[in-house]
Write a protein that holds these residues in place. Structure first.
Motif, PDB file in Angstrom:
ATOM      1  N   ALA A 114       0.854  -1.191   0.000  1.00  0.00           N
ATOM      2  CA  ALA A 114       0.000   0.000   0.000  1.00  0.00           C
ATOM      3  C   ALA A 114       0.891   1.242   0.000  1.00  0.00           C
ATOM      4  O   ALA A 114       1.893   1.281   0.707  1.00  0.00           O
ATOM      5  CB  ALA A 114      -0.880  -0.012   1.249  1.00  0.00           C
ATOM      6  N   VAL A 115       0.534   2.225  -0.804  1.00  0.00           N
ATOM      7  CA  VAL A 115       1.316   3.463  -0.852  1.00  0.00           C
ATOM      8  C   VAL A 115       0.405   4.680  -0.943  1.00  0.00           C
ATOM      9  O   VAL A 115      -0.728   4.590  -1.406  1.00  0.00           O
ATOM     10  CB  VAL A 115       2.272   3.500  -2.085  1.00  0.00           C
ATOM     11  CG1 VAL A 115       3.367   2.451  -1.974  1.00  0.00           C
ATOM     12  CG2 VAL A 115       1.499   3.357  -3.394  1.00  0.00           C
ATOM     13  N   MET A 159       9.667   5.801   4.087  1.00  0.00           N
ATOM     14  CA  MET A 159       9.789   6.566   5.330  1.00  0.00           C
ATOM     15  C   MET A 159       9.753   5.619   6.527  1.00  0.00           C
ATOM     16  O   MET A 159       9.382   4.448   6.399  1.00  0.00           O
ATOM     17  CB  MET A 159       8.654   7.592   5.428  1.00  0.00           C
ATOM     18  CG  MET A 159       7.287   6.953   5.434  1.00  0.00           C
ATOM     19  SD  MET A 159       5.919   8.120   5.612  1.00  0.00           S
ATOM     20  CE  MET A 159       6.112   8.643   7.309  1.00  0.00           C
ATOM     21  N   PHE A 209       2.134   9.056   9.640  1.00  0.00           N
ATOM     22  CA  PHE A 209       2.247   9.504   8.252  1.00  0.00           C
ATOM     23  C   PHE A 209       3.061  10.803   8.217  1.00  0.00           C
ATOM     24  O   PHE A 209       3.371  11.402   9.254  1.00  0.00           O
ATOM     25  CB  PHE A 209       0.846   9.721   7.654  1.00  0.00           C
ATOM     26  CG  PHE A 209       0.066   8.433   7.471  1.00  0.00           C
ATOM     27  CD1 PHE A 209       0.515   7.444   6.597  1.00  0.00           C
ATOM     28  CD2 PHE A 209      -1.119   8.202   8.167  1.00  0.00           C
ATOM     29  CE1 PHE A 209      -0.191   6.254   6.425  1.00  0.00           C
ATOM     30  CE2 PHE A 209      -1.836   7.022   7.998  1.00  0.00           C
ATOM     31  CZ  PHE A 209      -1.371   6.048   7.126  1.00  0.00           C
ATOM     32  N   ILE A 217       4.732   6.951  -1.717  1.00  0.00           N
ATOM     33  CA  ILE A 217       5.389   6.839  -0.409  1.00  0.00           C
ATOM     34  C   ILE A 217       4.822   5.655   0.373  1.00  0.00           C
ATOM     35  O   ILE A 217       3.616   5.402   0.364  1.00  0.00           O
ATOM     36  CB  ILE A 217       5.272   8.168   0.387  1.00  0.00           C
ATOM     37  CG1 ILE A 217       6.014   8.053   1.714  1.00  0.00           C
ATOM     38  CG2 ILE A 217       3.804   8.585   0.601  1.00  0.00           C
ATOM     39  CD1 ILE A 217       6.399   9.394   2.304  1.00  0.00           C
TER      40      ILE A 217
END
Ligand SMILES: CSC[C@H]1O[C@H](OP(=O)(O)O)[C@H](O)[C@@H]1O
Ligand SMILES: Nc1ncnc2[nH]cnc12
Length: 290
Positions: free
Chosen positions: A88-89, A164, A169, A186
């Protein structure tokens, strides 16, 4: 131990492959501890595959808690040569909409707290990582997506995945910064996996499944888990179709990837100078060079 040439790591939303037949749950132990969960070995599109739920089947592990080395080593123990990661991005580009699929070809590392090498403890190796994704495998995945014509899903070939640390988030300032770098999506997991897979000489690619616009988009609220849960589930259904088609294509046309010999010129330490325990722990990686 049961063997499988193709491995699948399922991320958020993808905890199980429904189409897997003749399923066997394999508890694997590795020199780096146990993987995130048992590996599920079964038959998909006529081929033996090994599936692992990256965060555990009940999603109990944070990105920073993932046993990346154990996960990749466990795949190696099962004989995996091709590894597909479904993840998932958040999207950093207007054109990559929720439910779209991106097959990235680059990464930017923004992690702080991950062990992403098998080396150390008396052995030094530096793998080439300029092209962190196996482009042949990425093409197979992208062609599989294109062939399926999934409803409401656009395919984006290539792009940069920012990895990250999380688990929070990004801030808006960070999100805008990554956009200014030209990044596409991301997430929090794929970079350590890609590095370790390369060290383990496994061809690796990411199937990035867009769930949200992160927090940069002026017309969308900042991402929350509540808001993406529906997209996670819809992406998981589509991802399984893509994976099945990818497995079919690999089986029909197996190929040799540069990743399969990534360690050939990477190890600096003479192997007879490597401490025995280290050599034993890395035996699966080193055996063809001993
Ligand atoms: C569900 S939102 C954040 C979570 O989802 C992604 O996980 P994965 O890469 O395993 O699909 C992202 O990296 C975060 O861990
Ligand atoms: N916006 C986002 N940031 C980081 N990881 C994600 N996974 C899904 N959406 C994400």
């Amino acid at each position: 131990m049961t063997q499988a040439k193709i491995g699948i790591i399922g991320g958020s939303g993808l905890y199980k492959m429904e189409a897997l037949k003749d399923v066997e749950e394999v508890q694997v132990d590795t020199p780096f501890g146990p993987p995130s969960d048992a590996l599920i070995v079964g038959t998909l599109a006529g081929a033996k595959v090994a599936f692992l739920a990256r965060h555990g089947r009940n999603h109990t592990l944070l990105p920073s808690e993932l046993p990346f080395r154990a996960n990749i080593y466990a795949m190696k123990q099962l004989g995996v040569e091709y590894l597909i990661s479904a993840s998932a991005v958040g999207s950093l580009k207007e054109e990559a909409k929720p439910l779209d699929m991106v097959v990235p070809d680059q990464f930017i590392d923004r992690t702080k707290n991950r062990v992403s090498t098998f080396f150390g403890e008396g052995i030094v190796a530096h793998i080439a990582f300029g092209d962190p994704i196996c482009q042949q495998l990425a093409n197979v995945v992208a062609d599989a997506v294109a062939s399926l014509n999934l409803d409401g899903v656009n395919l984006h070939r290539g792009g940069t995945y920012v990895c990250m640390e999380g688990p929070a988030f990004s801030t808006k300032a960070e999100s805008h910064l990554y956009r200014s770098w030209g990044a596409t999506v991301i997430g929090m997991t794929n970079l350590p996996e890609a590095k370790l897979a390369r060290e383990a000489e496994i061809a690796y690619t990411t199937l990035a499944l867009v769930t949200d616009y992160d927090c940069w988009h002026p017309d969308h609220d900042s991402v929350t888990v509540e808001m993406i849960i529906d997209n996670l589930q819809r992406n998981a259904v589509n991802a399984q179709k893509v994976i099945q088609e990818t497995v079919r294509r690999i089986t029909e046309n197996p190929f040799v990837s540069e990743a399969h010999s990534a360690l050939k010129y990477a190890i600096l330490t003479p192997l007879d100078k490597v401490p025995t325990t280290t050599k034993e722990n890395l035996s699966l990686l080193l055996k063809k060079y001993l």
